[in-house]
Design a protein around this motif. Sequence first.
Motif, PDB file in Angstrom:
ATOM      1  N   ASN A  74       0.116  -1.076   0.354  1.00 18.42           N
ATOM      2  CA  ASN A  74       0.209  -0.048  -0.187  1.00 18.42           C
ATOM      3  C   ASN A  74       0.928   1.260  -0.014  1.00 18.42           C
ATOM      4  O   ASN A  74       0.129   2.511  -0.007  1.00 18.42           O
ATOM      5  CB  ASN A  74      -1.254   0.244   1.219  1.00 18.42           C
ATOM      6  N   ILE A  75       2.412   1.469   0.733  1.00 17.75           N
ATOM      7  CA  ILE A  75       3.324   2.798  -0.042  1.00 17.75           C
ATOM      8  C   ILE A  75       4.091   2.946  -0.697  1.00 17.75           C
ATOM      9  O   ILE A  75       4.166   3.604  -1.235  1.00 17.75           O
ATOM     10  CB  ILE A  75       3.349   2.698   2.084  1.00 17.75           C
ATOM     11  N   CYS A  76       4.486   1.435  -0.956  1.00 19.08           N
ATOM     12  CA  CYS A  76       5.848   1.127  -1.790  1.00 19.08           C
ATOM     13  C   CYS A  76       5.148   0.744  -2.978  1.00 19.08           C
ATOM     14  O   CYS A  76       6.349   0.930  -4.198  1.00 19.08           O
ATOM     15  CB  CYS A  76       6.597   0.206  -1.542  1.00 19.08           C
ATOM     16  N   PHE A  77       4.598  -0.044  -3.354  1.00 17.57           N
ATOM     17  CA  PHE A  77       3.602  -0.288  -4.251  1.00 17.57           C
ATOM     18  C   PHE A  77       2.560   1.046  -5.334  1.00 17.57           C
ATOM     19  O   PHE A  77       1.226   0.726  -4.103  1.00 17.57           O
ATOM     20  CB  PHE A  77       3.452  -1.824  -4.580  1.00 17.57           C
ATOM     21  N   GLU A  78       2.704   1.585  -6.000  1.00 19.11           N
ATOM     22  CA  GLU A  78       1.180   1.951  -6.714  1.00 19.11           C
ATOM     23  C   GLU A  78       0.850   1.239  -8.034  1.00 19.11           C
ATOM     24  O   GLU A  78       1.693   1.189  -9.066  1.00 19.11           O
ATOM     25  CB  GLU A  78       1.526   3.687  -6.988  1.00 19.11           C
ATOM     26  N   GLU A  79       0.173   1.221  -8.323  1.00 15.74           N
ATOM     27  CA  GLU A  79      -0.857   1.341  -9.606  1.00 15.74           C
ATOM     28  C   GLU A  79      -1.089   2.148 -10.399  1.00 15.74           C
ATOM     29  O   GLU A  79      -1.483   2.821  -9.495  1.00 15.74           O
ATOM     30  CB  GLU A  79      -2.344  -0.631  -8.927  1.00 15.74           C
ATOM     31  N   ARG A  80      -1.231   2.079 -11.234  1.00 15.75           N
ATOM     32  CA  ARG A  80      -1.634   2.992 -11.972  1.00 15.75           C
ATOM     33  C   ARG A  80      -1.868   2.688 -12.927  1.00 15.75           C
ATOM     34  O   ARG A  80      -2.351   1.072 -13.847  1.00 15.75           O
ATOM     35  CB  ARG A  80      -0.053   3.332 -13.612  1.00 15.75           C
TER      36      ARG A  80
END
Length: 81
Positions: A74-80
């Motif tokens: 939830n913090i390091c991985f962003e879904e685009r």
Amino acid sequence: MMVVVYTAISFTPLLLGGWLGYAYNVWIGIAFFLFLTLVSGIVSSKMRIASIPPVQREMNYSTLAIVKWYVAKNICFEERS
């Protein structure tokens, strides 16, 4: 980031309960320690549900492992999109 979140969840009840017990009354400190321990358990449970995939929720995870999953997902991985 993981160390900060883990420290906040694990040691906030102890530190705040100890401080309130010293500043006001021992029983108030104990009551707040127990209440904040319950709250940190609920927060840890919500983090587990929000970050660990349903297939892997059957396993037992420590608080540190739950925080690792949460920070990684939830913090390091962003879904685009």
